[in-house]
Design a protein around this motif. Structure first.
Motif, PDB file in Angstrom:
ATOM      1  N   LEU A  20       0.835  -1.140  -0.117  1.00 15.14           N
ATOM      2  CA  LEU A  20       0.121  -0.034   0.056  1.00 15.14           C
ATOM      3  C   LEU A  20       1.467   1.085  -0.106  1.00 15.14           C
ATOM      4  CD1 LEU A  20      -3.232   1.111  -0.184  1.00 15.14           C
ATOM      5  CD2 LEU A  20      -2.519   0.912   2.603  1.00 15.14           C
ATOM      6  N   GLU A  21       1.969   1.546   0.702  1.00 15.49           N
ATOM      7  CA  GLU A  21       2.931   2.258   0.595  1.00 15.49           C
ATOM      8  C   GLU A  21       3.607   3.295  -0.724  1.00 15.49           C
ATOM      9  OE1 GLU A  21       5.347   1.527   4.333  1.00 15.49           O
ATOM     10  OE2 GLU A  21       4.071   2.584   5.717  1.00 15.49           O
ATOM     11  N   GLU A  22       3.610   1.410  -1.074  1.00 19.13           N
ATOM     12  CA  GLU A  22       4.113   1.534  -3.073  1.00 19.13           C
ATOM     13  C   GLU A  22       3.356   1.953  -3.380  1.00 19.13           C
ATOM     14  OE1 GLU A  22       5.489  -2.975  -3.527  1.00 19.13           O
ATOM     15  OE2 GLU A  22       7.226  -2.768  -2.364  1.00 19.13           O
ATOM     16  N   HIS A  23       2.068   2.083  -3.280  1.00 15.85           N
ATOM     17  CA  HIS A  23       0.871   2.968  -4.266  1.00 15.85           C
ATOM     18  C   HIS A  23       1.303   3.750  -3.908  1.00 15.85           C
ATOM     19  CE1 HIS A  23      -1.146  -1.200  -6.092  1.00 15.85           C
ATOM     20  NE2 HIS A  23      -0.700  -1.622  -5.419  1.00 15.85           N
ATOM     21  N   LEU A  24       1.235   4.217  -2.656  1.00 15.75           N
ATOM     22  CA  LEU A  24       0.736   5.520  -2.280  1.00 15.75           C
ATOM     23  C   LEU A  24       2.071   6.647  -2.770  1.00 15.75           C
ATOM     24  CD1 LEU A  24      -0.019   8.196  -0.719  1.00 15.75           C
ATOM     25  CD2 LEU A  24       1.236   7.166   1.156  1.00 15.75           C
ATOM     26  N   ARG A  25       3.396   5.641  -2.712  1.00 14.40           N
ATOM     27  CA  ARG A  25       4.625   6.819  -3.688  1.00 14.40           C
ATOM     28  C   ARG A  25       3.971   7.333  -4.582  1.00 14.40           C
ATOM     29  NH1 ARG A  25       7.219   3.835   0.070  1.00 14.40           N
ATOM     30  NH2 ARG A  25       7.549   1.806  -1.029  1.00 14.40           N
ATOM     31  N   LEU A  26       3.464   6.065  -6.242  1.00 17.48           N
ATOM     32  CA  LEU A  26       2.958   6.121  -7.371  1.00 17.48           C
ATOM     33  C   LEU A  26       1.695   6.749  -6.971  1.00 17.48           C
ATOM     34  CD1 LEU A  26       2.854   5.216  -9.770  1.00 17.48           C
ATOM     35  CD2 LEU A  26       1.894   3.760  -9.969  1.00 17.48           C
ATOM     36  N   LEU A  27       0.940   7.098  -6.531  1.00 14.32           N
ATOM     37  CA  LEU A  27       0.134   7.766  -6.973  1.00 14.32           C
ATOM     38  C   LEU A  27      -0.055   9.652  -6.191  1.00 14.32           C
ATOM     39  CD1 LEU A  27      -2.556   6.437  -4.083  1.00 14.32           C
ATOM     40  CD2 LEU A  27      -2.946   6.368  -6.865  1.00 14.32           C
ATOM     41  N   LEU A  28       0.972   9.961  -5.333  1.00 18.26           N
ATOM     42  CA  LEU A  28       1.388  10.835  -5.324  1.00 18.26           C
ATOM     43  C   LEU A  28       2.622  11.367  -6.472  1.00 18.26           C
ATOM     44  CD1 LEU A  28       3.219  10.530  -1.576  1.00 18.26           C
ATOM     45  CD2 LEU A  28       1.102  11.855  -2.116  1.00 18.26           C
ATOM     46  N   VAL A  29       2.920  11.009  -7.204  1.00 19.03           N
ATOM     47  CA  VAL A  29       3.758  10.978  -8.752  1.00 19.03           C
ATOM     48  C   VAL A  29       3.075  11.314  -9.484  1.00 19.03           C
ATOM     49  CG1 VAL A  29       5.534  10.365 -10.182  1.00 19.03           C
ATOM     50  CG2 VAL A  29       6.371   9.798  -7.240  1.00 19.03           C
ATOM     51  N   VAL A  30       1.939  10.435  -9.066  1.00 22.66           N
ATOM     52  CA  VAL A  30       1.517  11.212 -10.306  1.00 22.66           C
ATOM     53  C   VAL A  30      -0.017  12.049 -10.568  1.00 22.66           C
ATOM     54  CG1 VAL A  30      -1.099  10.127 -11.265  1.00 22.66           C
ATOM     55  CG2 VAL A  30       0.405   9.268 -10.747  1.00 22.66           C
ATOM     56  N   SER A  31      -0.058  12.577  -8.730  1.00 21.06           N
ATOM     57  CA  SER A  31      -0.507  13.045  -8.655  1.00 21.06           C
ATOM     58  C   SER A  31      -0.028  14.873  -9.012  1.00 21.06           C
ATOM     59  CB  SER A  31      -1.423  13.153  -7.100  1.00 21.06           C
ATOM     60  OG  SER A  31      -1.980  14.519  -6.319  1.00 21.06           O
ATOM     61  N   LYS A  32       1.373  15.090  -8.532  1.00 23.87           N
ATOM     62  CA  LYS A  32       2.187  15.666  -9.031  1.00 23.87           C
ATOM     63  C   LYS A  32       2.932  16.128 -10.379  1.00 23.87           C
ATOM     64  CE  LYS A  32       6.673  17.545  -7.966  1.00 23.87           C
ATOM     65  NZ  LYS A  32       7.882  17.830  -7.440  1.00 23.87           N
ATOM     66  N   GLU A  33       2.472  14.903 -11.217  1.00 23.91           N
ATOM     67  CA  GLU A  33       3.296  15.337 -12.374  1.00 23.91           C
ATOM     68  C   GLU A  33       1.777  15.451 -13.711  1.00 23.91           C
ATOM     69  OE1 GLU A  33       5.559  12.055 -13.890  1.00 23.91           O
ATOM     70  OE2 GLU A  33       7.038  12.739 -12.266  1.00 23.91           O
ATOM     71  N   LYS A  34       0.661  15.019 -12.840  1.00 22.14           N
ATOM     72  CA  LYS A  34      -1.140  14.670 -13.600  1.00 22.14           C
ATOM     73  C   LYS A  34      -0.398  14.606 -14.807  1.00 22.14           C
ATOM     74  CE  LYS A  34      -2.989  18.609 -10.796  1.00 22.14           C
ATOM     75  NZ  LYS A  34      -2.000  18.186 -10.038  1.00 22.14           N
ATOM     76  N   PRO A  35      -0.065  13.427 -15.701  1.00 17.56           N
ATOM     77  CA  PRO A  35       0.068  12.775 -16.558  1.00 17.56           C
ATOM     78  C   PRO A  35      -1.636  12.458 -17.840  1.00 17.56           C
ATOM     79  CG  PRO A  35      -0.382  11.463 -14.738  1.00 17.56           C
ATOM     80  CD  PRO A  35       0.497  12.143 -14.349  1.00 17.56           C
ATOM     81  N   GLN A  36      -1.130  11.432 -18.464  1.00 19.46           N
ATOM     82  CA  GLN A  36      -2.296  11.983 -19.308  1.00 19.46           C
ATOM     83  C   GLN A  36      -4.003  10.665 -18.627  1.00 19.46           C
ATOM     84  OE1 GLN A  36      -1.335   9.878 -22.667  1.00 19.46           O
ATOM     85  NE2 GLN A  36      -1.233  11.936 -24.051  1.00 19.46           N
ATOM     86  N   GLU A  37      -4.670  10.146 -19.365  1.00 15.18           N
ATOM     87  CA  GLU A  37      -5.932   9.762 -18.516  1.00 15.18           C
ATOM     88  C   GLU A  37      -5.463   8.106 -17.779  1.00 15.18           C
ATOM     89  OE1 GLU A  37      -9.922  10.756 -19.596  1.00 15.18           O
ATOM     90  OE2 GLU A  37      -9.616  12.724 -18.642  1.00 15.18           O
TER      91      GLU A  37
END
Length: 259
Positions: A20-37
């Motif tokens: 779950l912590e690994e998923h969180l790290r990925l979520l935070l990266v995606v949230s910051k970079e705002k990539p394609q849908e």
């Protein structure tokens, strides 16, 4: 001492939280970079699958020892204090959405910023979902109350009386018969608790799915990031508190022994 189910689920949960912590790290990266849908959708799908795995294992384990999930040894005392029928209360999800919706995009570090831009239609749909899930929460609570009250019904009181009389008389045959009836009654209660637990879990899953269905992919990432962060931090705060309590207890024992 932990039962086999408690040992096995504790091991599973520890590994599940690490993932779950690994998923969180990925979520935070995606949230910051705002990539394609498409990227956001993939991350959301992975995390929802991770949550579904938790409930799959939980239900399989509860079939053998449902009481372990009403007094989970793998959670901290702080986490246990906030449990609602073996898990998080669905209403919390709507409170989180509301908090993120009001968050200042300029001070949210990228997490939750997009929820400030929810449309009127989204807000309306979230409110409708909240009302429906509240009704389902109340249904679960009524069923849980019914199970608790069942402990004091006439049948259970009579069994308690019969067992006391049989043991007082030292009648082994009568004690054996009463024990069989008690075991059957307790088994019925445990089946009822398992049913209520699954009802509550279904409301949790429907709430999570319902919220994500309303939010767009980027909003879903922000919502899941905030929700996951809260879950992980609650665990860490609880671990710090439990450690302090253990240290205090040890110090008190030393003081007592020295006197």
């Amino acid at each position: 001492m932990k039962s086999q189910i408690e040992e096995e689920f504790s091991d599973f949960y520890e590994k599940w939280v690490v993932q779950l912590e690994e998923h969180l790290r990925l979520l935070l990266v995606v949230s910051k970079e705002k990539p394609q849908e498409a990227v956001c959708e993939a991350v959301v799908t992975k995390l929802t699958a991770h949550h579904k795995e938790y409930y799959t294992v939980k239900w399989a384990s509860a079939a053998d020892d449902v009481l372990a999930f009403f007094t989970p040894l793998w959670l901290t005392a702080l986490e246990n204090a906030y449990l609602w029928v073996t898990g998080w209360k669905p209403s919390m999800a709507f409170r989180l959405v509301e908090s993120l919706k009001k968050a200042d995009a300029g001070h949210s570090a990228g997490v939750g910023a997009s929820l400030a831009g929810m449309t009127e239609e989204q807000v309306k749909r979230i409110e409708g979902l909240r009302v429906r899930m509240k009704a389902e929460e109340e249904k679960v609570e009524r069923e849980m109350e019914r199970m608790q009250v069942a402990m004091a019904d006439r049948k259970m009181v009579e069994l308690a009386r019969l067992e006391r009389v049989a043991r007082k008389k030292g009648d082994a045959a009568a004690v054996g018969q009463v024990d069989e009836m008690v075991n059957a009654a307790v088994k019925g209660l445990l089946c009822g608790l398992e049913k209520v637990m699954k009802m509550a879990d279904c409301v949790r899953l429907k709430t999570l799915k319902g919220v994500l269905d309303v939010l767009n992919p980027m909003q879903s990432v922000d919502f899941l990031a905030a929700n996951t962060m809260l879950q992980i931090q609650m665990k860490k705060w609880g671990e710090i508190r439990d450690k302090r309590c253990r240290i205090d207890n040890q110090e008190n024992c030393l003081l007592i022994s020295n006197h």
